[in-house]
Structure formats: structure tokens, C-alpha cells
Design a protein around this motif. Structure first.
Motif, PDB file in Angstrom:
ATOM      1  N   PHE A 170     -63.272 -53.248 -85.480  1.00  0.00           N
ATOM      2  CA  PHE A 170     -62.619 -52.258 -86.358  1.00  0.00           C
ATOM      3  C   PHE A 170     -61.641 -51.365 -85.600  1.00  0.00           C
ATOM      4  O   PHE A 170     -61.719 -50.149 -85.654  1.00  0.00           O
ATOM      5  CB  PHE A 170     -63.654 -51.391 -87.098  1.00  0.00           C
ATOM      6  CG  PHE A 170     -64.578 -52.161 -87.974  1.00  0.00           C
ATOM      7  CD1 PHE A 170     -64.086 -52.898 -89.022  1.00  0.00           C
ATOM      8  CD2 PHE A 170     -65.944 -52.145 -87.750  1.00  0.00           C
ATOM      9  CE1 PHE A 170     -64.941 -53.611 -89.841  1.00  0.00           C
ATOM     10  CE2 PHE A 170     -66.801 -52.861 -88.557  1.00  0.00           C
ATOM     11  CZ  PHE A 170     -66.306 -53.596 -89.605  1.00  0.00           C
ATOM     12  N   HIS A 171     -60.709 -51.978 -84.928  1.00  0.00           N
ATOM     13  CA  HIS A 171     -59.725 -51.201 -84.178  1.00  0.00           C
ATOM     14  C   HIS A 171     -58.858 -50.349 -85.091  1.00  0.00           C
ATOM     15  O   HIS A 171     -58.466 -49.250 -84.722  1.00  0.00           O
ATOM     16  CB  HIS A 171     -58.832 -52.138 -83.346  1.00  0.00           C
ATOM     17  CG  HIS A 171     -59.585 -52.878 -82.303  1.00  0.00           C
ATOM     18  ND1 HIS A 171     -60.008 -52.283 -81.134  1.00  0.00           N
ATOM     19  CD2 HIS A 171     -60.013 -54.163 -82.243  1.00  0.00           C
ATOM     20  CE1 HIS A 171     -60.651 -53.172 -80.403  1.00  0.00           C
ATOM     21  NE2 HIS A 171     -60.671 -54.322 -81.050  1.00  0.00           N
ATOM     22  N   GLY A 182     -65.449 -45.825 -86.513  1.00  0.00           N
ATOM     23  CA  GLY A 182     -65.287 -45.407 -85.118  1.00  0.00           C
ATOM     24  C   GLY A 182     -66.517 -45.693 -84.281  1.00  0.00           C
ATOM     25  O   GLY A 182     -66.417 -46.095 -83.124  1.00  0.00           O
ATOM     26  N   LEU A 183     -67.701 -45.482 -84.877  1.00  0.00           N
ATOM     27  CA  LEU A 183     -68.929 -45.802 -84.153  1.00  0.00           C
ATOM     28  C   LEU A 183     -69.047 -47.294 -83.889  1.00  0.00           C
ATOM     29  O   LEU A 183     -69.413 -47.720 -82.782  1.00  0.00           O
ATOM     30  CB  LEU A 183     -70.142 -45.305 -84.943  1.00  0.00           C
ATOM     31  CG  LEU A 183     -70.374 -43.802 -84.927  1.00  0.00           C
ATOM     32  CD1 LEU A 183     -71.473 -43.433 -85.905  1.00  0.00           C
ATOM     33  CD2 LEU A 183     -70.705 -43.331 -83.527  1.00  0.00           C
ATOM     34  N   ILE A 184     -68.716 -48.090 -84.887  1.00  0.00           N
ATOM     35  CA  ILE A 184     -68.760 -49.547 -84.698  1.00  0.00           C
ATOM     36  C   ILE A 184     -67.738 -49.959 -83.646  1.00  0.00           C
ATOM     37  O   ILE A 184     -68.001 -50.828 -82.815  1.00  0.00           O
ATOM     38  CB  ILE A 184     -68.526 -50.271 -86.036  1.00  0.00           C
ATOM     39  CG1 ILE A 184     -69.723 -50.027 -86.960  1.00  0.00           C
ATOM     40  CG2 ILE A 184     -68.317 -51.760 -85.819  1.00  0.00           C
ATOM     41  CD1 ILE A 184     -69.523 -50.516 -88.376  1.00  0.00           C
ATOM     42  N   HIS A 185     -66.580 -49.317 -83.675  1.00  0.00           N
ATOM     43  CA  HIS A 185     -65.554 -49.617 -82.664  1.00  0.00           C
ATOM     44  C   HIS A 185     -66.050 -49.277 -81.258  1.00  0.00           C
ATOM     45  O   HIS A 185     -65.841 -50.051 -80.317  1.00  0.00           O
ATOM     46  CB  HIS A 185     -64.274 -48.843 -82.973  1.00  0.00           C
ATOM     47  CG  HIS A 185     -63.256 -48.926 -81.876  1.00  0.00           C
ATOM     48  ND1 HIS A 185     -62.532 -50.075 -81.638  1.00  0.00           N
ATOM     49  CD2 HIS A 185     -62.863 -48.029 -80.952  1.00  0.00           C
ATOM     50  CE1 HIS A 185     -61.722 -49.868 -80.613  1.00  0.00           C
ATOM     51  NE2 HIS A 185     -61.913 -48.627 -80.181  1.00  0.00           N
ATOM     52  N   GLU A 186     -66.709 -48.133 -81.116  1.00  0.00           N
ATOM     53  CA  GLU A 186     -67.189 -47.719 -79.798  1.00  0.00           C
ATOM     54  C   GLU A 186     -68.316 -48.611 -79.291  1.00  0.00           C
ATOM     55  O   GLU A 186     -68.383 -48.910 -78.100  1.00  0.00           O
ATOM     56  CB  GLU A 186     -67.664 -46.267 -79.833  1.00  0.00           C
ATOM     57  CG  GLU A 186     -66.552 -45.255 -80.011  1.00  0.00           C
ATOM     58  CD  GLU A 186     -65.544 -45.281 -78.884  1.00  0.00           C
ATOM     59  OE1 GLU A 186     -65.947 -45.464 -77.712  1.00  0.00           O
ATOM     60  OE2 GLU A 186     -64.340 -45.115 -79.167  1.00  0.00           O
ATOM     61  N   TRP A 187     -69.215 -49.006 -80.168  1.00  0.00           N
ATOM     62  CA  TRP A 187     -70.389 -49.761 -79.745  1.00  0.00           C
ATOM     63  C   TRP A 187     -70.145 -51.265 -79.674  1.00  0.00           C
ATOM     64  O   TRP A 187     -70.690 -51.931 -78.813  1.00  0.00           O
ATOM     65  CB  TRP A 187     -71.563 -49.482 -80.679  1.00  0.00           C
ATOM     66  CG  TRP A 187     -72.098 -48.085 -80.529  1.00  0.00           C
ATOM     67  CD1 TRP A 187     -72.045 -47.296 -79.425  1.00  0.00           C
ATOM     68  CD2 TRP A 187     -72.763 -47.322 -81.526  1.00  0.00           C
ATOM     69  NE1 TRP A 187     -72.634 -46.085 -79.661  1.00  0.00           N
ATOM     70  CE2 TRP A 187     -73.089 -46.074 -80.952  1.00  0.00           C
ATOM     71  CE3 TRP A 187     -73.115 -47.558 -82.847  1.00  0.00           C
ATOM     72  CZ2 TRP A 187     -73.746 -45.083 -81.653  1.00  0.00           C
ATOM     73  CZ3 TRP A 187     -73.767 -46.552 -83.538  1.00  0.00           C
ATOM     74  CH2 TRP A 187     -74.087 -45.337 -82.944  1.00  0.00           C
ATOM     75  N   ALA A 188     -69.353 -51.802 -80.591  1.00  0.00           N
ATOM     76  CA  ALA A 188     -69.190 -53.254 -80.637  1.00  0.00           C
ATOM     77  C   ALA A 188     -67.770 -53.712 -80.327  1.00  0.00           C
ATOM     78  O   ALA A 188     -67.544 -54.894 -80.093  1.00  0.00           O
ATOM     79  CB  ALA A 188     -69.590 -53.770 -82.027  1.00  0.00           C
ATOM     80  N   GLY A 189     -66.817 -52.810 -80.356  1.00  0.00           N
ATOM     81  CA  GLY A 189     -65.437 -53.192 -80.084  1.00  0.00           C
ATOM     82  C   GLY A 189     -64.695 -53.708 -81.303  1.00  0.00           C
ATOM     83  O   GLY A 189     -63.563 -54.173 -81.194  1.00  0.00           O
ATOM     84  N   HIS A 227     -60.507 -42.523 -81.588  1.00  0.00           N
ATOM     85  CA  HIS A 227     -60.055 -43.134 -80.339  1.00  0.00           C
ATOM     86  C   HIS A 227     -58.528 -43.126 -80.216  1.00  0.00           C
ATOM     87  O   HIS A 227     -58.000 -43.259 -79.124  1.00  0.00           O
ATOM     88  CB  HIS A 227     -60.601 -44.562 -80.184  1.00  0.00           C
ATOM     89  CG  HIS A 227     -59.949 -45.573 -81.067  1.00  0.00           C
ATOM     90  ND1 HIS A 227     -60.339 -45.774 -82.363  1.00  0.00           N
ATOM     91  CD2 HIS A 227     -58.941 -46.448 -80.836  1.00  0.00           C
ATOM     92  CE1 HIS A 227     -59.594 -46.731 -82.897  1.00  0.00           C
ATOM     93  NE2 HIS A 227     -58.744 -47.152 -81.993  1.00  0.00           N
ATOM     94  N   LYS A 228     -57.833 -42.931 -81.328  1.00  0.00           N
ATOM     95  CA  LYS A 228     -56.372 -42.879 -81.295  1.00  0.00           C
ATOM     96  C   LYS A 228     -55.842 -41.503 -80.907  1.00  0.00           C
ATOM     97  O   LYS A 228     -54.692 -41.372 -80.494  1.00  0.00           O
ATOM     98  CB  LYS A 228     -55.808 -43.266 -82.663  1.00  0.00           C
ATOM     99  CG  LYS A 228     -56.060 -44.702 -83.032  1.00  0.00           C
ATOM    100  CD  LYS A 228     -55.501 -45.023 -84.389  1.00  0.00           C
ATOM    101  CE  LYS A 228     -55.833 -46.446 -84.761  1.00  0.00           C
ATOM    102  NZ  LYS A 228     -55.339 -46.806 -86.083  1.00  0.00           N
ATOM    103  N   LEU A 229     -56.660 -40.471 -81.056  1.00  0.00           N
ATOM    104  CA  LEU A 229     -56.191 -39.113 -80.818  1.00  0.00           C
ATOM    105  C   LEU A 229     -56.093 -38.751 -79.338  1.00  0.00           C
ATOM    106  O   LEU A 229     -55.160 -38.082 -78.924  1.00  0.00           O
ATOM    107  CB  LEU A 229     -57.087 -38.104 -81.538  1.00  0.00           C
ATOM    108  CG  LEU A 229     -57.071 -38.183 -83.061  1.00  0.00           C
ATOM    109  CD1 LEU A 229     -58.070 -37.200 -83.647  1.00  0.00           C
ATOM    110  CD2 LEU A 229     -55.686 -37.904 -83.591  1.00  0.00           C
TER     111      LEU A 229
END
Length: 102
Positions: free
Chosen positions: A28-29, A19-26, A35-37
Motif C-alpha cells: 500500500f505505497h 500506513g501501518l500495513i505499509h510500515e509492517w509489510a511494505g 511516510h510521504k511527509l
């Protein structure tokens, strides 16, 4: 039971880190859960950090409760037995210095 907590802790750590990688780099969706909740709108980074730390705490707690605690007690019991054996064995050796040779 310990293995279940370890697996759950690792999953929480992976979801938090993903989730952190998704937030910072976009990336690992699929790995991000927060982010799905939708409950954490605007607080996704903090929620992912809490998720990863909670997973780490769960893994460490399961390791301490399961494996290391029992092994530590066994070592202390073995040391007590060794000391008791040394004290009793050196007195009756006939002056050989505790080597056990008669």
C-alpha cells in the motif's frame, strides 16, 4: 455536516491502517500519508496509529452527535406520551381493564 465528519473519519482510518500495513509489510505505497511527509521520520508507526484512532473517534463522535442523540430523545418523549395516555385512558374505560373497549 455529520456526513462530512464521517467521511473524514473514514479517510483518516483508511490512511492510518494503510500506513501501518505499509510500515509492517511494505504494501500500500499509495495509501500511506505519513511516510510521504518526512516530519515523522522514525515515528511512522506511532503517527499512523494516532491517525487511525483519530479517524475512529471522529466517526464515533459524529454518529453520537447526529443520529443516536436525537433518536434517544424522541424515544423518551414517546414513552412519556404513552405513559400519560395509559394513565388517562384506563380511568375512563368503565372497568374494562384498560383495553380501551367501551
Amino acid at each position: 455536516m455529520r456526513r462530512i465528519f464521517e467521511v473524514a473519519g473514514v479517510l483518516l482510518m483508511v490512511w492510518g491502517a494503510g500506513g501501518l500495513i505499509h510500515e509492517w509489510a511494505g504494501w500500500f505505497h499509495a495509501w500511506g500519508v505519513v511516510h510521504k511527509l518526512g516530519w515523522f521520520e522514525g515515528y511512522e508507526v506511532y503517527a499512523n496509529i494516532v491517525l487511525a484512532v483519530a479517524g475512529l473517534v471522529l466517526v464515533v463522535a459524529s454518529e453520537r452527535a447526529g443520529g443516536a442523540g436525537r433518536a434517544g430523545h424522541g424515544d423518551a418523549d414517546a414513552q412519556r406520551t404513552d405513559r400519560a395516555g395509559d394513565a388517562g385512558g384506563t380511568g375512563g374505560t368503565g372497568g374494562t381493564g384498560g383495553t380501551g373497549v367501551r
